[in-house]
Design an enzyme around this catalytic site. Structure first.
Site, PDB file in Angstrom:
ATOM      1  N   CYS A 103      13.832   6.479  -4.733  1.00  0.00           N
ATOM      2  CA  CYS A 103      12.377   6.389  -4.819  1.00  0.00           C
ATOM      3  C   CYS A 103      11.812   7.050  -3.578  1.00  0.00           C
ATOM      4  O   CYS A 103      12.363   8.040  -3.108  1.00  0.00           O
ATOM      5  CB  CYS A 103      11.933   4.934  -4.971  1.00  0.00           C
ATOM      6  SG  CYS A 103      12.320   3.875  -3.562  1.00  0.00           S
ATOM      7  N   CYS A 144       0.837  -1.212   0.000  1.00  0.00           N
ATOM      8  CA  CYS A 144       0.000   0.000   0.000  1.00  0.00           C
ATOM      9  C   CYS A 144       0.864   1.252   0.000  1.00  0.00           C
ATOM     10  O   CYS A 144       0.556   2.239  -0.645  1.00  0.00           O
ATOM     11  CB  CYS A 144      -0.883   0.033   1.239  1.00  0.00           C
ATOM     12  SG  CYS A 144      -2.513  -0.627   0.958  1.00  0.00           S
TER      13      CYS A 144
END
Ligand SMILES: [Zn+2]
Length: 382
Positions: free
Chosen positions: A340, A189
């Site tokens: 990232c 998630c």
């Protein structure tokens, strides 16, 4: 013998009592029930709220985490004032307010192969509100071993799933998915995002199934997997058969619990696999100095929508999905830093580049989140 309902409870549950299928008998069953919730997050929020309100007499809640501001978009058990507190603490307060008749037992721990059987054995029904594969397999295997129904739900972006596994005659999660996916193939998630109301939708379905199982009414999701697509608002169910070759409930070859962290590529407390060579890393502070000197190629491997939220000046965007093809365009004589959000995806890209023969490639430790903490707080965290 079922417990009696007090005068206060007769009033509180009036709208249940006048449903013929529930009645006083059904409400007493709810009061006698012991339901264990794994996780006090997105799915655990509606589960805890509705099961407490419905009068489930004893709730257990397993969660080790603290409330983070990024949880509040969906984890409605917790409020802004709770940021930084243990989730089980804010849950306790909220549940006591909704229904003081509920007896709540909290476990400030992750579920592990060491404690799962001891905890689960004390309950009648387990509701899986976890967001990761290691715990999902652990919950499944423990439920099969102990013969406890496992009310399953999972969410990703706009899609949800629900079912009831490991009942006496029904299939289990492994009948459907025998083995955990290989490390790094499934985004979490945190990496993939989730629509805020989706856990509300799926968690409420899990709560409904839990109440039906407890009262003993209706047709449960045993043997069916409910698939929800919130974007098209389509609900469909597919049949799930008990699999005779299932390693958990079929052949019973799984006789003890396994912690799957190692296999699923999640962080392991002892430092993880020793098989791999150390990840070449650079800290945000070091990177800031290198960027100032202008001698590094900084590549952001996140998705364009994440890039829009915030970025590190000097970075260029090449989403992870473009690798390894994009590697052909890179100058391998130049120092390359990949980043990232938190460092997980970029770590995978570093490994891919290493496999393609790149030697001068580093991962930004902690990703843009740590960049925001250590170098530039104007870059938003998400
Ligand atoms: Zn099975």
């Amino acid at each position: 013998m079922l417990p009696d309902l007090s005068r206060e409870e007769l009033g509180r549950y009036a709208r249940h009592l006048i449903i013929p299928d529930v009645g006083v008998e059904g409400q007493k069953r709810l009061k006698a029930a012991r339901v264990l919730l794994i996780g006090a997050g997105g799915l655990g929020s509606p589960l805890a709220l509705y099961l407490a309100a419905a009068g489930v007499g004893h709730l257990g809640l397993v969660d080790f985490d603290v409330v983070d501001v990024t949880n509040l978009q969906r984890q409605i058990l917790h409020g802004t004032k709770d940021v930084g507190r243990l989730k089980i603490d804010s849950a306790r307060e909220r549940i006591a307010d909704i229904n003081p008749n509920v007896e709540l037992t909290t476990y400030a721990t992750t579920l592990t192969s060491q404690n799962a059987l001891d905890i689960i054995t004390k309950y009648d029904i387990v509701v899986d509100g976890t967001d990761n594969f290691p715990t999902r397999y652990l919950v499944n295997d423990a439920c099969v071993m102990l013969g406890k129904p496992n009310v399953y739900g999972s969410i990703f972006r706009f899609e949800g799933q629900a079912s009831v596994f490991s009942t006496k005659d029904g299939p289990c999660y492994r009948c459907l998915f025998p083995e955990p996916p290989p490390p790094g193939t499934v985004p979490s998630c945190a990496e993939g995002g989730v629509l805020g109301v989706l856990p509300g939708l799926v968690g409420t379905i899990q709560a409904t199934e839990t109440i039906k199982l407890t009262v003993g009414i209706g047709e449960s999701l045993v043997g069916r997997l409910l698939l929800i697509d919130a974007l098209t608002m389509q609900f469909r169910t597919v049949k799930v058969k008990k699999n005779a070759a299932c390693p958990a409930c079929g052949t019973h070859e799984i006789t003890k619990l396994i912690d799957y962290e190692q296999f699923c590529g999640l962080k392991v407390e002892d430092g993880g696999s020793k098989m791999e060579t150390a990840m070449p890393e650079i800290t945000p502070v070091e990177l800031a100095a290198r960027l100032k000197a202008g001698d590094v190629d900084l590549i952001d491997v996140r998705e364009p929508n994440e890039w829009d939220i915030g970025r590190i000046p000097g970075a260029r965007l090449i989403p992870m999905g473009k690798f390894p093809e994009a590697a052909a365009e890179l100058d391998r004589t130049h120092d390359i830093v990949v980043h990232c959000r938190s460092g997980a995806r970029s770590g995978k890209v570093v490994r891919q580049l290493q496999a393609a023969g790149f030697t001068r490639v580093w991962n930004l430790a902690g990703g843009i989140l740590r960049w925001s903490d250590d170098v530039d707080p104007t870059v938003p965290k998400y």
